[in-house]
Design an enzyme around this catalytic site. Structure first.
Site, PDB file in Angstrom:
ATOM      1  N   ASP A  74     -22.543 -66.769 -13.693  1.00 43.65           N
ATOM      2  CA  ASP A  74     -21.466 -66.352 -12.788  1.00 43.65           C
ATOM      3  C   ASP A  74     -21.051 -64.907 -13.029  1.00 43.65           C
ATOM      4  O   ASP A  74     -21.469 -64.279 -13.999  1.00 43.65           O
ATOM      5  CB  ASP A  74     -20.257 -67.293 -12.942  1.00 43.65           C
ATOM      6  CG  ASP A  74     -19.857 -67.522 -14.402  1.00 43.65           C
ATOM      7  OD1 ASP A  74     -20.429 -66.877 -15.289  1.00 43.65           O
ATOM      8  OD2 ASP A  74     -18.966 -68.353 -14.643  1.00 43.65           O
ATOM      9  N   ASN A 143     -10.108 -76.742 -18.545  1.00 44.40           N
ATOM     10  CA  ASN A 143      -9.928 -77.778 -17.520  1.00 44.40           C
ATOM     11  C   ASN A 143     -11.256 -78.466 -17.173  1.00 44.40           C
ATOM     12  O   ASN A 143     -11.360 -79.147 -16.165  1.00 44.40           O
ATOM     13  CB  ASN A 143      -9.277 -77.175 -16.261  1.00 44.40           C
ATOM     14  CG  ASN A 143     -10.133 -76.073 -15.640  1.00 44.40           C
ATOM     15  OD1 ASN A 143     -11.267 -75.845 -16.056  1.00 44.40           O
ATOM     16  ND2 ASN A 143      -9.597 -75.403 -14.638  1.00 44.40           N
ATOM     17  N   HIS A 145     -14.153 -76.982 -16.499  1.00 51.75           N
ATOM     18  CA  HIS A 145     -15.058 -76.287 -15.581  1.00 51.75           C
ATOM     19  C   HIS A 145     -16.322 -75.812 -16.298  1.00 51.75           C
ATOM     20  O   HIS A 145     -16.318 -75.570 -17.506  1.00 51.75           O
ATOM     21  CB  HIS A 145     -14.362 -75.150 -14.825  1.00 51.75           C
ATOM     22  CG  HIS A 145     -14.039 -73.912 -15.606  1.00 51.75           C
ATOM     23  ND1 HIS A 145     -12.808 -73.308 -15.554  1.00 51.75           N
ATOM     24  CD2 HIS A 145     -14.788 -73.141 -16.415  1.00 51.75           C
ATOM     25  CE1 HIS A 145     -12.815 -72.223 -16.303  1.00 51.75           C
ATOM     26  NE2 HIS A 145     -14.011 -72.103 -16.856  1.00 51.75           N
ATOM     27  N   GLU A 150     -14.664 -74.979 -10.649  1.00 52.95           N
ATOM     28  CA  GLU A 150     -13.357 -75.504 -11.021  1.00 52.95           C
ATOM     29  C   GLU A 150     -13.261 -76.978 -10.633  1.00 52.95           C
ATOM     30  O   GLU A 150     -14.043 -77.455  -9.812  1.00 52.95           O
ATOM     31  CB  GLU A 150     -12.278 -74.711 -10.262  1.00 52.95           C
ATOM     32  CG  GLU A 150     -12.268 -73.231 -10.570  1.00 52.95           C
ATOM     33  CD  GLU A 150     -11.631 -72.902 -11.927  1.00 52.95           C
ATOM     34  OE1 GLU A 150     -11.501 -73.816 -12.772  1.00 52.95           O
ATOM     35  OE2 GLU A 150     -11.284 -71.732 -12.137  1.00 52.95           O
TER      36      GLU A 150
HETATM   37  C1  GLP Z   1     -15.091 -68.631 -18.174  1.00 48.21           C
HETATM   38  C2  GLP Z   1     -16.568 -68.671 -17.792  1.00 48.21           C
HETATM   39  C3  GLP Z   1     -17.247 -69.957 -18.257  1.00 48.21           C
HETATM   40  C4  GLP Z   1     -16.912 -70.197 -19.724  1.00 48.21           C
HETATM   41  C5  GLP Z   1     -15.421 -70.351 -19.894  1.00 48.21           C
HETATM   42  C6  GLP Z   1     -15.002 -70.605 -21.334  1.00 48.21           C
HETATM   43  O1  GLP Z   1     -14.272 -69.238 -17.238  1.00 48.21           O
HETATM   44  N1  GLP Z   1     -16.790 -68.534 -16.393  1.00 48.21           N
HETATM   45  O2  GLP Z   1     -18.638 -69.863 -18.046  1.00 48.21           O
HETATM   46  O3  GLP Z   1     -17.577 -71.337 -20.182  1.00 48.21           O
HETATM   47  O4  GLP Z   1     -14.782 -69.163 -19.446  1.00 48.21           O
HETATM   48  O5  GLP Z   1     -14.913 -69.409 -22.054  1.00 48.21           O
HETATM   49  P1  GLP Z   1     -14.755 -69.324 -23.616  1.00 48.21           P
HETATM   50  O6  GLP Z   1     -16.120 -69.585 -24.190  1.00 48.21           O
HETATM   51  O7  GLP Z   1     -14.311 -67.915 -23.871  1.00 48.21           O
HETATM   52  O8  GLP Z   1     -13.758 -70.333 -24.021  1.00 48.21           O
END
Ligand code: GLP
Length: 275
Positions: A74, A143, A145, A150
């Site tokens: 993404d 949450n 995702h 989402e």
């Molecule tokens: C973002 C990204 C996700 C990722 C998530 C968790 O929203 N789009 O791909 O898994 O954050 O991030 P973190 O690893 O910093 O907790």
């Protein structure tokens, strides 16, 4: 890829460092077996130890990325790829600039695409043209995702434009100077796109992820927890630290299953060596 047909495997390790190393070990194994493999990559703080270990393997062990293709899950929209908070910038800084990968084979959705809807379709086509993703690395949001899918995302969704939830914007606000600077949209692979990867590894570390992890692994398959869709994938591994695994009801069983599987593999290997 580990041997034989599997379903879902849960691996629980002591800390985030160990999680990163185990993920890197599996990625390296794939690259050595299939030098022109296609990797699906994730951003966020969770995969950083994994990328650090891959860089070390490249520098110290000569792990060769020259034929590897990558697709990131993404990107924010709109965002300039040169912006320090863009996912393109993150990938360059945390991995690509330190290994011998051909940058023209590193795909990240383009945050300045004039028509993001069209770009999303183009992105899907590139994944197909590359022969599909061999191994997809995922993190998980608080949450539940995955990528920017989402809660409420269709389990069949494809790469597309998504409007971010307020929670996600708040969670990511810490990376931007001002909360109003966080982009409101993202271009993200869909859950259907992710499920087409031949193998998936989801990484989660820290107590903050414990609820999402428990719902993803032991809850019902529901659009309200996008990561629960992984239960439908035939080859998925959750690599967790103790904190992220702390709310799993069957935690001890998963550890036992893992130990037993390792013991069995060792036995088979020894028998083969004797033969
Ligand atoms: C973002 C990204 C996700 C990722 C998530 C968790 O929203 N789009 O791909 O898994 O954050 O991030 P973190 O690893 O910093 O907790």
């Amino acid at each position: 890829m580990a041997r034989g047909l599997r379903s879902m495997e849960v691996i629980i390790l002591p800390d985030a460092e160990a999680v990163g190393k185990e993920a890197a070990r599996r990625i390296a194994e794939l690259i050595r077996r299939k030098p022109n493999c296609v990797l699906g990559l994730a951003t966020g703080s969770t995969p950083i130890p994994c990328y650090r270990e891959l860089i070390r393997m490249h520098k110290e062990e000569g792990l060769d990325f020259s034929h590897v293709t990558t697709f990131n899950l993404d990107e924010y929209y709109p965002i300039d790829p040169r912006h320090p908070q863009s996912y393109r910038y993150f990938m360059d800084e945390n991995l690509f600039n330190h290994i011998n990968i051909d940058k023209s084979r590193t795909f990240v959705p383009y945050g300045l695409a004039p028509d993001p809807y069209e770009h999303a379709e183009w992105y899907e086509e590139q994944i197909k043209k590359a022969g599909g993703i061999d191994l997809q690395i995922l993190g998980i949001g608080h949450n539940g995702h995955i990528a920017f899918n989402e809660p409420g995302s269709s389990l069949a969704s494809r790469t597309r434009v998504k409007t971010l939830t307020r929670e996600t914007i708040e969670a990511n606000a810490r990376f931007f100077d001002r909360p109003e600077d966080v982009p409101r949209y993202a271009i993200t692979m869909g859950i259907g796109t992710i499920l087409e990867a031949r193998e998936i590894i989801l990484l989660a570390t820290g107590e903050g992820k414990a609820d999402a992890v428990a719902k993803a692994i032991e809850g019902p398959v529901t659009t309200m927890c996008p990561a629960s869709a992984l239960q439908l994938h035939p080859r998925v591994t959750f690599i967790l630290d103790e904190a992220a695994a702390s709310k799993l009801q069957r935690k001890d069983y998963y550890k036992y299953v893992h130990e037993m599987a390792e013991a069995l593999k060792k036995q088979i290997l020894e028998a083969r060596m004797r033969a």
